[in-house]
Design a protein around this motif. Structure first.
Motif, PDB file in Angstrom:
ATOM      1  N   ASP A 413       0.848  -1.195   0.000  1.00 36.10           N
ATOM      2  CA  ASP A 413       0.000   0.000   0.000  1.00 36.10           C
ATOM      3  C   ASP A 413       0.880   1.239   0.000  1.00 36.10           C
ATOM      4  OD1 ASP A 413      -1.900   1.943   0.233  1.00 36.10           O
ATOM      5  OD2 ASP A 413      -3.060   0.903   1.766  1.00 36.10           O
ATOM      6  N   PRO A 414       1.196   1.781  -1.180  1.00 36.76           N
ATOM      7  CA  PRO A 414       2.094   2.932  -1.292  1.00 36.76           C
ATOM      8  C   PRO A 414       1.580   4.184  -0.581  1.00 36.76           C
ATOM      9  CG  PRO A 414       1.765   1.871  -3.422  1.00 36.76           C
ATOM     10  CD  PRO A 414       0.764   1.279  -2.490  1.00 36.76           C
ATOM     11  N   ASP A 415       0.284   4.244  -0.290  1.00 38.81           N
ATOM     12  CA  ASP A 415      -0.275   5.453   0.326  1.00 38.81           C
ATOM     13  C   ASP A 415      -0.064   5.518   1.828  1.00 38.81           C
ATOM     14  OD1 ASP A 415      -1.195   6.489  -2.060  1.00 38.81           O
ATOM     15  OD2 ASP A 415      -3.121   5.448  -1.933  1.00 38.81           O
ATOM     16  N   VAL A 416       0.619   4.535   2.408  1.00 39.05           N
ATOM     17  CA  VAL A 416       0.769   4.497   3.864  1.00 39.05           C
ATOM     18  C   VAL A 416       1.507   5.727   4.393  1.00 39.05           C
ATOM     19  CG1 VAL A 416       2.908   3.146   3.769  1.00 39.05           C
ATOM     20  CG2 VAL A 416       1.466   3.049   5.812  1.00 39.05           C
ATOM     21  N   ARG A 418       1.454   8.751   2.808  1.00 37.73           N
ATOM     22  CA  ARG A 418       0.927   9.880   2.051  1.00 37.73           C
ATOM     23  C   ARG A 418       0.938  11.176   2.854  1.00 37.73           C
ATOM     24  NH1 ARG A 418       0.321  10.821  -3.187  1.00 37.73           N
ATOM     25  NH2 ARG A 418      -0.503   8.718  -3.479  1.00 37.73           N
ATOM     26  N   PHE A 425       7.708  11.944   0.279  1.00 35.53           N
ATOM     27  CA  PHE A 425       6.862  10.847  -0.181  1.00 35.53           C
ATOM     28  C   PHE A 425       7.433  10.202  -1.437  1.00 35.53           C
ATOM     29  CE2 PHE A 425       3.155   9.238  -2.614  1.00 35.53           C
ATOM     30  CZ  PHE A 425       2.773   8.238  -1.730  1.00 35.53           C
ATOM     31  N   GLU A 429       7.765   6.030  -1.495  1.00 40.56           N
ATOM     32  CA  GLU A 429       6.659   5.310  -2.122  1.00 40.56           C
ATOM     33  C   GLU A 429       7.140   4.137  -2.970  1.00 40.56           C
ATOM     34  OE1 GLU A 429       4.395   7.464  -5.004  1.00 40.56           O
ATOM     35  OE2 GLU A 429       6.139   8.474  -5.846  1.00 40.56           O
TER      36      GLU A 429
END
Length: 464
Positions: A413-416, A418, A425, A429
Protein backbone atom coordinates in the motif's frame (compact mmCIF):
# COMPACT_ATOMS: atom_id res chain seq x y z
CA UNK A 1 37.71 -14.29 2.64
CA UNK A 2 37.63 -11.61 -0.06
CA UNK A 3 36.83 -13.90 -2.93
CA UNK A 4 34.74 -16.92 -3.79
CA UNK A 5 35.97 -20.44 -4.15
CA UNK A 6 36.14 -21.62 -7.72
CA UNK A 7 35.51 -25.11 -6.45
CA UNK A 8 32.02 -24.06 -5.42
CA UNK A 9 31.35 -22.28 -8.71
CA UNK A 10 28.58 -23.47 -10.99
CA UNK A 11 29.68 -21.16 -13.79
CA UNK A 12 30.12 -22.66 -17.23
CA UNK A 13 32.14 -19.64 -18.37
CA UNK A 14 33.74 -17.33 -15.81
CA UNK A 15 34.35 -13.60 -16.20
CA UNK A 16 37.46 -13.75 -18.38
CA UNK A 17 36.62 -16.95 -20.30
CA UNK A 18 36.08 -16.66 -24.04
CA UNK A 19 33.35 -19.08 -25.17
CA UNK A 20 33.26 -20.31 -28.79
CA UNK A 21 31.33 -17.96 -31.05
CA UNK A 22 28.19 -20.07 -31.33
CA UNK A 23 27.97 -20.45 -27.54
CA UNK A 24 28.63 -16.74 -27.11
CA UNK A 25 25.80 -16.06 -29.56
CA UNK A 26 23.41 -18.31 -27.63
CA UNK A 27 24.39 -16.59 -24.39
CA UNK A 28 23.97 -13.14 -25.95
CA UNK A 29 20.53 -13.98 -27.37
CA UNK A 30 19.45 -15.34 -23.97
CA UNK A 31 20.40 -12.05 -22.30
CA UNK A 32 18.71 -10.06 -25.06
CA UNK A 33 15.49 -12.01 -24.65
CA UNK A 34 15.57 -11.18 -20.94
CA UNK A 35 15.89 -7.42 -21.47
CA UNK A 36 14.45 -6.61 -24.87
CA UNK A 37 10.84 -6.07 -23.91
CA UNK A 38 11.67 -4.27 -20.64
CA UNK A 39 14.14 -2.15 -22.63
CA UNK A 40 11.67 -0.86 -25.22
CA UNK A 41 8.53 -0.87 -23.07
CA UNK A 42 9.33 2.34 -21.10
CA UNK A 43 9.58 4.34 -24.32
CA UNK A 44 6.32 2.81 -25.56
CA UNK A 45 4.59 3.59 -22.25
CA UNK A 46 5.80 7.20 -22.19
CA UNK A 47 4.96 7.67 -25.88
CA UNK A 48 1.42 6.37 -25.36
CA UNK A 49 0.81 8.33 -22.15
CA UNK A 50 2.00 11.61 -23.67
CA UNK A 51 0.28 10.83 -27.00
CA UNK A 52 3.49 11.23 -28.97
CA UNK A 53 3.53 10.59 -32.71
CA UNK A 54 4.34 7.12 -34.01
CA UNK A 55 7.62 8.34 -35.51
CA UNK A 56 8.69 9.94 -32.23
CA UNK A 57 7.87 6.84 -30.21
CA UNK A 58 9.73 4.64 -32.68
CA UNK A 59 12.73 6.96 -32.40
CA UNK A 60 12.69 6.71 -28.59
CA UNK A 61 12.65 2.90 -28.84
CA UNK A 62 15.54 2.83 -31.33
CA UNK A 63 17.66 5.18 -29.23
CA UNK A 64 17.02 3.03 -26.16
CA UNK A 65 18.61 0.06 -27.95
CA UNK A 66 21.56 2.04 -29.33
CA UNK A 67 22.27 3.72 -25.98
CA UNK A 68 21.98 0.37 -24.20
CA UNK A 69 24.52 -1.12 -26.60
CA UNK A 70 26.97 1.74 -26.07
CA UNK A 71 26.52 1.53 -22.31
CA UNK A 72 26.99 -2.23 -22.21
CA UNK A 73 30.19 -1.88 -24.25
CA UNK A 74 31.57 0.67 -21.76
CA UNK A 75 30.66 -1.48 -18.76
CA UNK A 76 32.10 -4.79 -19.92
CA UNK A 77 35.31 -3.39 -21.47
CA UNK A 78 36.21 -1.14 -18.52
CA UNK A 79 38.15 1.74 -20.09
CA UNK A 80 40.44 3.04 -17.35
CA UNK A 81 38.22 3.87 -14.34
CA UNK A 82 35.02 3.67 -16.40
CA UNK A 83 33.00 0.45 -16.26
CA UNK A 84 32.61 -2.45 -13.86
CA UNK A 85 34.40 -4.97 -16.08
CA UNK A 86 31.55 -7.40 -15.34
CA UNK A 87 28.77 -8.72 -17.55
CA UNK A 88 26.74 -5.62 -16.64
CA UNK A 89 24.00 -4.98 -19.18
CA UNK A 90 22.68 -1.42 -19.47
CA UNK A 91 19.03 -0.76 -20.20
CA UNK A 92 16.30 1.84 -19.66
CA UNK A 93 15.64 2.69 -16.02
CA UNK A 94 11.99 1.99 -15.17
CA UNK A 95 12.21 4.40 -12.21
CA UNK A 96 11.98 7.34 -14.61
CA UNK A 97 8.83 6.26 -16.44
CA UNK A 98 6.30 7.70 -13.99
CA UNK A 99 8.40 10.84 -13.52
CA UNK A 100 8.61 11.50 -17.26
CA UNK A 101 4.89 10.93 -17.68
CA UNK A 102 4.03 13.23 -14.78
CA UNK A 103 6.30 16.05 -15.96
CA UNK A 104 5.33 15.63 -19.61
CA UNK A 105 1.61 15.54 -18.84
CA UNK A 106 1.88 18.74 -16.81
CA UNK A 107 3.63 20.49 -19.70
CA UNK A 108 1.05 19.12 -22.13
CA UNK A 109 -1.77 20.59 -20.02
CA UNK A 110 0.04 23.93 -20.13
CA UNK A 111 -0.06 23.83 -23.92
CA UNK A 112 3.53 22.80 -24.68
CA UNK A 113 4.00 21.01 -28.01
CA UNK A 114 5.66 17.63 -28.43
CA UNK A 115 9.18 18.80 -29.28
CA UNK A 116 9.33 21.26 -26.38
CA UNK A 117 8.16 18.58 -23.93
CA UNK A 118 10.86 16.17 -25.08
CA UNK A 119 13.41 18.98 -25.16
CA UNK A 120 12.79 19.68 -21.46
CA UNK A 121 12.66 16.01 -20.41
CA UNK A 122 15.90 15.15 -22.20
CA UNK A 123 17.68 18.28 -20.95
CA UNK A 124 17.02 17.61 -17.26
CA UNK A 125 17.90 13.95 -17.80
CA UNK A 126 21.19 14.99 -19.43
CA UNK A 127 22.20 17.32 -16.59
CA UNK A 128 20.92 15.01 -13.84
CA UNK A 129 23.08 12.14 -15.09
CA UNK A 130 26.18 14.05 -13.96
CA UNK A 131 24.96 13.61 -10.37
CA UNK A 132 25.49 9.87 -10.80
CA UNK A 133 28.96 10.44 -12.27
CA UNK A 134 29.85 12.66 -9.31
CA UNK A 135 28.54 10.16 -6.78
CA UNK A 136 30.98 7.51 -8.06
CA UNK A 137 33.88 9.54 -6.62
CA UNK A 138 32.54 9.52 -3.07
CA UNK A 139 31.65 5.82 -2.93
CA UNK A 140 34.96 4.86 -1.21
CA UNK A 141 34.16 7.27 1.64
CA UNK A 142 30.82 5.57 2.33
CA UNK A 143 32.33 2.68 4.31
CA UNK A 144 29.60 2.70 6.93
CA UNK A 145 26.81 3.07 4.38
CA UNK A 146 27.44 0.55 1.61
CA UNK A 147 27.90 -2.62 3.63
CA UNK A 148 27.03 -6.11 2.37
CA UNK A 149 23.90 -5.96 4.54
CA UNK A 150 22.71 -2.74 2.89
CA UNK A 151 23.61 -3.92 -0.61
CA UNK A 152 21.96 -7.27 0.03
CA UNK A 153 18.74 -5.61 1.20
CA UNK A 154 18.66 -3.47 -1.97
CA UNK A 155 19.24 -6.49 -4.25
CA UNK A 156 16.62 -8.47 -2.33
CA UNK A 157 14.10 -5.63 -2.66
CA UNK A 158 14.87 -5.34 -6.39
CA UNK A 159 14.15 -9.05 -6.86
CA UNK A 160 11.00 -9.02 -4.75
CA UNK A 161 9.70 -5.92 -6.55
CA UNK A 162 10.34 -7.46 -9.96
CA UNK A 163 8.52 -10.66 -8.97
CA UNK A 164 5.30 -8.65 -8.92
CA UNK A 165 5.95 -7.58 -12.52
CA UNK A 166 6.70 -11.17 -13.51
CA UNK A 167 3.62 -12.69 -11.91
CA UNK A 168 1.32 -10.06 -13.43
CA UNK A 169 2.73 -10.95 -16.85
CA UNK A 170 2.32 -14.63 -15.94
CA UNK A 171 -1.42 -14.07 -15.63
CA UNK A 172 -1.68 -12.09 -18.86
CA UNK A 173 -0.47 -8.59 -17.97
CA UNK A 174 -2.34 -5.36 -17.41
CA UNK A 175 -4.10 -5.64 -20.77
CA UNK A 176 -5.64 -8.94 -19.63
CA UNK A 177 -6.80 -7.28 -16.42
CA UNK A 178 -8.56 -4.61 -18.44
CA UNK A 179 -10.21 -7.14 -20.75
CA UNK A 180 -11.22 -9.54 -17.98
CA UNK A 181 -9.01 -12.40 -19.24
CA UNK A 182 -6.40 -12.16 -16.49
CA UNK A 183 -5.55 -15.57 -15.07
CA UNK A 184 -7.59 -17.54 -17.62
CA UNK A 185 -6.57 -21.03 -18.79
CA UNK A 186 -4.69 -19.79 -21.86
CA UNK A 187 -2.54 -17.32 -19.97
CA UNK A 188 -1.76 -19.60 -17.04
CA UNK A 189 -1.11 -22.51 -19.40
CA UNK A 190 1.37 -20.48 -21.48
CA UNK A 191 3.15 -19.25 -18.37
CA UNK A 192 3.46 -22.74 -16.93
CA UNK A 193 4.64 -24.14 -20.28
CA UNK A 194 7.49 -21.63 -20.47
CA UNK A 195 8.36 -22.10 -16.80
CA UNK A 196 8.56 -25.90 -17.13
CA UNK A 197 10.65 -25.71 -20.32
CA UNK A 198 13.12 -23.29 -18.71
CA UNK A 199 13.41 -25.48 -15.59
CA UNK A 200 13.81 -28.62 -17.70
CA UNK A 201 16.62 -27.23 -19.82
CA UNK A 202 18.42 -25.81 -16.80
CA UNK A 203 18.47 -29.28 -15.26
CA UNK A 204 20.37 -30.63 -18.28
CA UNK A 205 24.04 -31.56 -17.97
CA UNK A 206 24.89 -30.07 -21.37
CA UNK A 207 26.22 -26.49 -20.97
CA UNK A 208 24.78 -25.53 -24.36
CA UNK A 209 21.28 -26.72 -23.45
CA UNK A 210 21.55 -25.02 -20.08
CA UNK A 211 22.66 -21.75 -21.68
CA UNK A 212 19.78 -21.80 -24.15
CA UNK A 213 17.09 -22.76 -21.64
CA UNK A 214 15.48 -19.31 -21.37
CA UNK A 215 15.64 -18.69 -25.13
CA UNK A 216 14.11 -22.10 -25.86
CA UNK A 217 11.41 -21.56 -23.25
CA UNK A 218 10.44 -18.20 -24.74
CA UNK A 219 10.51 -19.62 -28.28
CA UNK A 220 8.30 -22.58 -27.35
CA UNK A 221 5.90 -20.23 -25.60
CA UNK A 222 5.82 -17.83 -28.55
CA UNK A 223 5.04 -20.63 -31.01
CA UNK A 224 2.26 -21.89 -28.74
CA UNK A 225 0.88 -18.36 -28.50
CA UNK A 226 0.86 -18.12 -32.31
CA UNK A 227 -1.30 -21.25 -32.55
CA UNK A 228 -3.62 -19.82 -29.89
CA UNK A 229 -3.96 -16.54 -31.81
CA UNK A 230 -2.49 -14.51 -28.95
CA UNK A 231 0.21 -12.65 -30.93
CA UNK A 232 -0.63 -9.13 -32.14
CA UNK A 233 1.48 -7.78 -35.01
CA UNK A 234 -0.30 -4.42 -35.27
CA UNK A 235 2.60 -2.61 -33.58
CA UNK A 236 4.84 -3.39 -36.58
CA UNK A 237 2.88 -1.17 -38.95
CA UNK A 238 3.97 2.24 -40.24
CA UNK A 239 7.54 2.10 -38.91
CA UNK A 240 10.49 3.76 -40.70
CA UNK A 241 12.95 1.37 -42.34
CA UNK A 242 16.01 2.80 -40.56
CA UNK A 243 16.64 5.25 -37.74
CA UNK A 244 19.68 7.56 -37.58
CA UNK A 245 20.69 9.00 -34.17
CA UNK A 246 20.53 12.80 -34.01
CA UNK A 247 22.12 14.39 -30.89
CA UNK A 248 19.68 16.72 -29.14
CA UNK A 249 17.14 16.06 -31.85
CA UNK A 250 14.43 17.91 -29.91
CA UNK A 251 16.58 20.78 -28.62
CA UNK A 252 17.72 21.62 -25.10
CA UNK A 253 15.26 23.39 -22.80
CA UNK A 254 16.33 23.21 -19.14
CA UNK A 255 13.76 23.70 -16.35
CA UNK A 256 15.22 23.77 -12.82
CA UNK A 257 12.02 22.60 -11.07
CA UNK A 258 11.96 19.56 -13.34
CA UNK A 259 15.64 18.96 -12.60
CA UNK A 260 14.95 18.73 -8.84
CA UNK A 261 12.53 15.85 -9.38
CA UNK A 262 14.65 14.01 -11.94
CA UNK A 263 17.84 14.62 -9.93
CA UNK A 264 16.28 13.01 -6.87
CA UNK A 265 15.44 9.88 -8.84
CA UNK A 266 18.98 9.79 -10.24
CA UNK A 267 20.49 9.88 -6.73
CA UNK A 268 18.19 7.11 -5.59
CA UNK A 269 19.15 5.07 -8.65
CA UNK A 270 22.78 5.05 -7.45
CA UNK A 271 21.70 2.80 -4.58
CA UNK A 272 20.02 0.46 -7.05
CA UNK A 273 23.12 0.44 -9.26
CA UNK A 274 25.29 -0.46 -6.27
CA UNK A 275 22.97 -3.35 -5.47
CA UNK A 276 22.90 -4.57 -9.07
CA UNK A 277 26.68 -4.44 -9.48
CA UNK A 278 27.14 -6.21 -6.15
CA UNK A 279 24.74 -8.94 -7.28
CA UNK A 280 26.57 -9.28 -10.61
CA UNK A 281 29.89 -9.64 -8.80
CA UNK A 282 28.32 -12.23 -6.50
CA UNK A 283 26.85 -14.42 -9.25
CA UNK A 284 30.08 -14.02 -11.28
CA UNK A 285 32.12 -15.42 -8.38
CA UNK A 286 34.01 -12.16 -7.88
CA UNK A 287 34.73 -10.44 -4.54
CA UNK A 288 32.07 -8.24 -2.93
CA UNK A 289 34.62 -6.60 -0.62
CA UNK A 290 38.13 -5.24 -0.95
CA UNK A 291 39.98 -3.20 -3.56
CA UNK A 292 38.82 -5.11 -6.63
CA UNK A 293 35.17 -4.76 -5.65
CA UNK A 294 35.53 -1.06 -4.88
CA UNK A 295 37.16 -0.42 -8.27
CA UNK A 296 34.36 -2.28 -10.04
CA UNK A 297 31.72 -0.46 -8.00
CA UNK A 298 33.15 2.99 -8.70
CA UNK A 299 33.64 2.24 -12.39
CA UNK A 300 30.19 0.73 -12.75
CA UNK A 301 28.41 3.69 -11.16
CA UNK A 302 30.51 6.13 -13.18
CA UNK A 303 29.59 4.29 -16.37
CA UNK A 304 25.95 4.32 -15.29
CA UNK A 305 26.04 8.11 -15.19
CA UNK A 306 28.00 8.57 -18.41
CA UNK A 307 25.68 6.19 -20.25
CA UNK A 308 22.65 8.23 -19.16
CA UNK A 309 24.44 11.37 -20.39
CA UNK A 310 24.86 9.71 -23.81
CA UNK A 311 21.33 8.27 -23.80
CA UNK A 312 19.71 11.62 -22.99
CA UNK A 313 21.76 13.37 -25.68
CA UNK A 314 20.61 10.80 -28.26
CA UNK A 315 16.96 11.01 -27.19
CA UNK A 316 16.53 7.98 -24.94
CA UNK A 317 15.21 7.74 -21.40
CA UNK A 318 17.96 7.38 -18.73
CA UNK A 319 19.69 4.01 -18.42
CA UNK A 320 20.93 1.88 -15.55
CA UNK A 321 22.50 -1.53 -14.90
CA UNK A 322 19.78 -4.15 -15.39
CA UNK A 323 19.09 -6.56 -12.52
CA UNK A 324 17.39 -9.11 -14.78
CA UNK A 325 20.70 -10.26 -16.23
CA UNK A 326 21.94 -11.45 -12.86
CA UNK A 327 19.19 -14.05 -13.01
CA UNK A 328 20.33 -15.03 -16.51
CA UNK A 329 23.92 -15.46 -15.30
CA UNK A 330 22.77 -17.70 -12.46
CA UNK A 331 20.52 -19.82 -14.65
CA UNK A 332 22.88 -20.18 -17.62
CA UNK A 333 26.21 -20.23 -15.78
CA UNK A 334 27.66 -17.72 -18.26
CA UNK A 335 29.36 -14.70 -16.64
CA UNK A 336 31.87 -13.98 -19.43
CA UNK A 337 32.17 -10.28 -20.18
CA UNK A 338 33.19 -11.22 -23.73
CA UNK A 339 29.58 -12.26 -24.27
CA UNK A 340 28.69 -8.72 -23.19
CA UNK A 341 30.65 -7.30 -26.12
CA UNK A 342 28.54 -9.32 -28.53
CA UNK A 343 25.38 -8.16 -26.77
CA UNK A 344 26.50 -4.53 -27.14
CA UNK A 345 27.16 -4.86 -30.88
CA UNK A 346 23.82 -6.58 -31.51
CA UNK A 347 21.93 -3.89 -29.56
CA UNK A 348 23.49 -1.06 -31.56
CA UNK A 349 22.80 -2.80 -34.88
CA UNK A 350 19.20 -3.56 -33.95
CA UNK A 351 18.71 0.05 -32.89
CA UNK A 352 19.12 1.15 -36.50
CA UNK A 353 16.17 -1.06 -37.52
CA UNK A 354 13.11 -0.18 -35.40
CA UNK A 355 10.97 -2.98 -36.85
CA UNK A 356 13.30 -5.55 -35.23
CA UNK A 357 13.10 -4.01 -31.82
CA UNK A 358 9.34 -3.61 -32.03
CA UNK A 359 8.99 -7.28 -33.01
CA UNK A 360 10.04 -8.32 -29.51
CA UNK A 361 7.16 -6.34 -28.07
CA UNK A 362 4.80 -8.82 -29.74
CA UNK A 363 5.82 -11.54 -27.27
CA UNK A 364 2.67 -12.17 -25.19
CA UNK A 365 2.84 -11.25 -21.51
CA UNK A 366 2.32 -14.79 -20.11
CA UNK A 367 5.23 -16.07 -22.22
CA UNK A 368 7.49 -13.47 -20.65
CA UNK A 369 5.99 -14.03 -17.22
CA UNK A 370 6.78 -17.73 -17.27
CA UNK A 371 10.50 -17.03 -17.63
CA UNK A 372 10.75 -13.75 -15.72
CA UNK A 373 9.05 -14.95 -12.54
CA UNK A 374 11.78 -17.53 -12.05
CA UNK A 375 14.59 -15.18 -13.05
CA UNK A 376 13.43 -12.38 -10.75
CA UNK A 377 13.26 -14.86 -7.87
CA UNK A 378 16.90 -15.71 -8.59
CA UNK A 379 17.76 -12.03 -8.07
CA UNK A 380 16.08 -12.09 -4.66
CA UNK A 381 18.09 -15.19 -3.76
CA UNK A 382 21.29 -13.37 -4.79
CA UNK A 383 20.34 -10.63 -2.32
CA UNK A 384 19.90 -13.21 0.44
CA UNK A 385 23.33 -14.66 -0.34
CA UNK A 386 24.91 -11.19 -0.04
CA UNK A 387 23.21 -10.63 3.33
CA UNK A 388 24.33 -14.00 4.64
CA UNK A 389 27.91 -13.37 3.47
CA UNK A 390 28.15 -10.63 6.12
CA UNK A 391 26.59 -12.76 8.85
CA UNK A 392 23.17 -12.47 10.47
CA UNK A 393 23.90 -11.37 14.02
CA UNK A 394 21.29 -9.51 16.06
CA UNK A 395 22.23 -6.12 14.55
CA UNK A 396 22.06 -7.32 10.94
CA UNK A 397 18.83 -9.22 11.63
CA UNK A 398 17.19 -6.02 12.93
CA UNK A 399 18.34 -4.06 9.89
CA UNK A 400 17.17 -6.66 7.38
CA UNK A 401 13.85 -7.35 9.12
CA UNK A 402 12.93 -3.67 9.48
CA UNK A 403 13.97 -2.85 5.91
CA UNK A 404 11.96 -5.74 4.51
CA UNK A 405 8.96 -4.84 6.64
CA UNK A 406 8.82 -1.24 5.49
CA UNK A 407 9.90 -1.98 1.90
CA UNK A 408 7.38 -4.75 1.34
CA UNK A 409 4.77 -2.78 3.29
CA UNK A 410 5.07 0.11 0.86
CA UNK A 411 4.66 -2.29 -2.06
CA UNK A 412 1.38 -3.52 -0.55
CA UNK A 413 0.00 0.00 0.00
CA UNK A 414 2.09 2.93 -1.29
CA UNK A 415 -0.27 5.45 0.33
CA UNK A 416 0.77 4.50 3.86
CA UNK A 417 3.16 7.48 4.01
CA UNK A 418 0.93 9.88 2.05
CA UNK A 419 0.89 12.27 5.04
CA UNK A 420 4.57 13.09 4.44
CA UNK A 421 5.59 16.15 2.37
CA UNK A 422 5.65 15.47 -1.37
CA UNK A 423 9.45 15.66 -1.50
CA UNK A 424 9.74 12.93 1.13
CA UNK A 425 6.86 10.85 -0.18
CA UNK A 426 8.66 10.52 -3.53
CA UNK A 427 11.52 8.84 -1.65
CA UNK A 428 9.47 6.26 0.25
CA UNK A 429 6.66 5.31 -2.12
CA UNK A 430 9.04 3.02 -4.05
CA UNK A 431 9.69 -0.32 -2.26
CA UNK A 432 13.35 -0.39 -3.30
CA UNK A 433 13.92 3.15 -2.03
CA UNK A 434 11.95 2.56 1.17
CA UNK A 435 13.80 -0.64 1.99
CA UNK A 436 17.19 0.68 0.92
CA UNK A 437 16.92 3.98 2.78
CA UNK A 438 15.74 2.15 5.92
CA UNK A 439 18.75 -0.16 5.72
CA UNK A 440 21.13 2.80 5.31
CA UNK A 441 19.65 4.74 8.23
CA UNK A 442 19.65 1.74 10.59
CA UNK A 443 23.15 0.77 9.48
CA UNK A 444 24.30 4.23 10.58
CA UNK A 445 22.25 4.43 13.79
CA UNK A 446 22.63 0.95 15.28
CA UNK A 447 26.16 0.77 16.73
CA UNK A 448 28.54 -2.05 15.96
CA UNK A 449 29.86 -3.94 18.98
CA UNK A 450 33.60 -3.66 19.36
CA UNK A 451 34.30 -7.32 18.55
CA UNK A 452 32.05 -7.08 15.46
CA UNK A 453 33.82 -3.91 14.33
CA UNK A 454 37.21 -5.56 14.47
CA UNK A 455 36.20 -8.97 13.17
CA UNK A 456 33.71 -8.24 10.42
CA UNK A 457 34.81 -6.28 7.33
CA UNK A 458 32.19 -4.36 5.36
CA UNK A 459 31.93 -4.23 1.62
CA UNK A 460 34.28 -1.28 1.25
CA UNK A 461 37.10 -2.24 3.59
CA UNK A 462 40.49 -3.46 2.51
CA UNK A 463 40.92 -7.23 2.08
CA UNK A 464 42.47 -9.12 4.95
Amino acid sequence: MSDFSNADSELVYALEDKPPFYQSLVGAITHLLAIFVPMVTPALIVGTALQLSTDTTAYLVSMAMIASGIGTWLQVNRYGPIGSGLLSIQSVNFSFVTVMIALGSAMKRDGFHEELILSSLMAVSFVGAFLVVGSSFILPSLRRVISPTVSGVVVLMIGLSLIKVGIIDFGGGFAAKSSGTFGNYENIGLGLLVLLVVIGFNCCRSPLLRMGGIAVGLTVGYVAALFLGMVDFSSLRNLPLITIPVPFKYGFSFEFQHFLVVGTIYLLSVLEAVGDITATAMVSNRPIKGEEFQARLKGGVMADGLVSVIASALGSLPLTTFAQNNGVIQMTGVASRHVGRLIAVILVLLGFFPVIGRFFTTIPAPVLGGAMTLMFSMIAIAGIRIIISNGLRRRETLIVATSLGLGLGVSYDPDVFRILPASLFVLVENPICAGGLTAIILNLLIPLRQKETSATPVATEEPE
